[in-house]
Design a protein around this motif. Structure first.
Motif, mmCIF file in Angstrom:
data_model
loop_
_atom_site.group_PDB
_atom_site.id
_atom_site.type_symbol
_atom_site.label_atom_id
_atom_site.label_comp_id
_atom_site.label_asym_id
_atom_site.label_seq_id
_atom_site.Cartn_x
_atom_site.Cartn_y
_atom_site.Cartn_z
ATOM 1 N N ALA A 31 0.832 -1.208 0.000
ATOM 2 C CA ALA A 31 0.000 0.000 0.000
ATOM 3 C C ALA A 31 0.863 1.252 0.000
ATOM 4 O O ALA A 31 0.556 2.229 -0.688
ATOM 5 C CB ALA A 31 -0.930 -0.014 1.212
ATOM 6 N N ALA A 32 1.964 1.230 0.727
ATOM 7 C CA ALA A 32 2.831 2.407 0.804
ATOM 8 C C ALA A 32 3.455 2.726 -0.556
ATOM 9 O O ALA A 32 3.518 3.898 -0.948
ATOM 10 C CB ALA A 32 3.918 2.190 1.855
ATOM 11 N N THR A 33 3.904 1.702 -1.275
ATOM 12 C CA THR A 33 4.508 1.966 -2.580
ATOM 13 C C THR A 33 3.463 2.426 -3.589
ATOM 14 O O THR A 33 3.741 3.275 -4.431
ATOM 15 C CB THR A 33 5.282 0.742 -3.118
ATOM 16 N N ALA A 46 -6.741 0.103 -1.273
ATOM 17 C CA ALA A 46 -7.460 -1.105 -0.847
ATOM 18 C C ALA A 46 -6.481 -2.275 -0.934
ATOM 19 O O ALA A 46 -6.253 -2.821 -2.011
ATOM 20 C CB ALA A 46 -8.676 -1.349 -1.724
ATOM 21 N N ASN A 47 -5.894 -2.622 0.191
ATOM 22 C CA ASN A 47 -5.019 -3.796 0.251
ATOM 23 C C ASN A 47 -5.873 -5.031 0.016
ATOM 24 O O ASN A 47 -6.860 -5.243 0.706
ATOM 25 C CB ASN A 47 -4.391 -3.907 1.645
ATOM 26 N N SER A 48 -5.490 -5.855 -0.936
ATOM 27 C CA SER A 48 -6.199 -7.103 -1.205
ATOM 28 C C SER A 48 -5.448 -8.226 -0.516
ATOM 29 O O SER A 48 -4.373 -8.622 -0.965
ATOM 30 C CB SER A 48 -6.254 -7.378 -2.706
ATOM 31 N N LEU A 49 -6.005 -8.717 0.558
ATOM 32 C CA LEU A 49 -5.368 -9.775 1.332
ATOM 33 C C LEU A 49 -6.197 -11.048 1.203
ATOM 34 O O LEU A 49 -7.396 -11.040 1.480
ATOM 35 C CB LEU A 49 -5.270 -9.370 2.806
ATOM 36 N N VAL A 50 -5.564 -12.112 0.775
ATOM 37 C CA VAL A 50 -6.253 -13.396 0.683
ATOM 38 C C VAL A 50 -5.831 -14.226 1.883
ATOM 39 O O VAL A 50 -4.645 -14.391 2.164
ATOM 40 C CB VAL A 50 -5.923 -14.134 -0.632
ATOM 41 N N GLY A 156 -5.166 0.331 13.619
ATOM 42 C CA GLY A 156 -3.756 0.679 13.702
ATOM 43 C C GLY A 156 -3.079 0.699 12.361
ATOM 44 O O GLY A 156 -3.707 0.562 11.319
ATOM 45 N N LYS A 157 -1.809 0.859 12.409
ATOM 46 C CA LYS A 157 -1.005 0.953 11.185
ATOM 47 C C LYS A 157 -0.646 -0.439 10.673
ATOM 48 O O LYS A 157 -0.371 -1.331 11.446
ATOM 49 C CB LYS A 157 0.283 1.729 11.457
ATOM 50 N N ALA A 158 -0.654 -0.540 9.371
ATOM 51 C CA ALA A 158 -0.296 -1.809 8.737
ATOM 52 C C ALA A 158 1.202 -2.005 8.772
ATOM 53 O O ALA A 158 1.955 -1.112 8.954
ATOM 54 C CB ALA A 158 -0.787 -1.837 7.292
#
Length: 158
Positions: A31-33, A46-50, A156-158
């Motif tokens: 997400a940061a990049t 939108a972080n896509s986490l599976v 919180g922070k990722a």
């Protein structure tokens, strides 16, 4: 355009999404990049986490500013355990690599949870099927195109 990005673009068009898949100058596996390249807040990514939820895939679209709480997710989806999926599990169920998993364009629909924190942003950026590709959308549109469930997925922070 990478074949995965083409698949995602076609899925988005079929769902009536106005935003188009676009290439980034550099890969954006985090997400940061992605936020740095797009010039937006990390929370608008939108972080896509599976996850592996008792052997079934669970896609969690979380704000880039959040860390997903796997215990809360397990309770939410009625699983005994929710854990990070292996790269092989992710590719098997999405056809896409970690760092580029889009909300759509998978071989079969995935159960999806969408972080309510994303609703704070007018424009949300989601992955386009490959770490080099993204597309603009909205929180409401993410819910619609994924048949997702709105939930608080962490803090919180990722």
């Amino acid at each position: 355009m990478h074949p995965n990005a083409v698949t995602v673009a076609q899925a988005l068009a079929g769902l009536g999404v106005a935003g188009t898949v676009r290439a980034l100058p550099e890969p954006a596996p985090t997400a940061a990049t992605a936020a740095a390249q797009l010039g937006c807040e990390v929370g608008a990514i939108a972080n896509s986490l599976v996850f592996d939820a008792d052997g079934r895939p669970l896609l969690v679209l979380t704000s880039g500013a959040h860390r997903a709480d796997t215990f809360a997710l397990a309770s939410l989806v009625g699983a005994s355990q929710v854990k990070r999926a292996t790269p092989e599990f992710v590719r098997q169920h999405t056809g896409q690599p970690i760092g580029g998993v889009a909300p759509v364009g998978h071989p079969h629909p995935l159960r999806t949870v969408v972080d309510v924190e994303l609703s704070r942003h007018d424009v949300v950026w989601a992955a386009g099927g490959h770490p080099h590709y993204v597309f603009p959308t909205t929180y409401d549109e993410l819910l619609r195109i994924t048949a997702g469930e709105a939930a608080e997925v962490g803090e919180g922070k990722a």
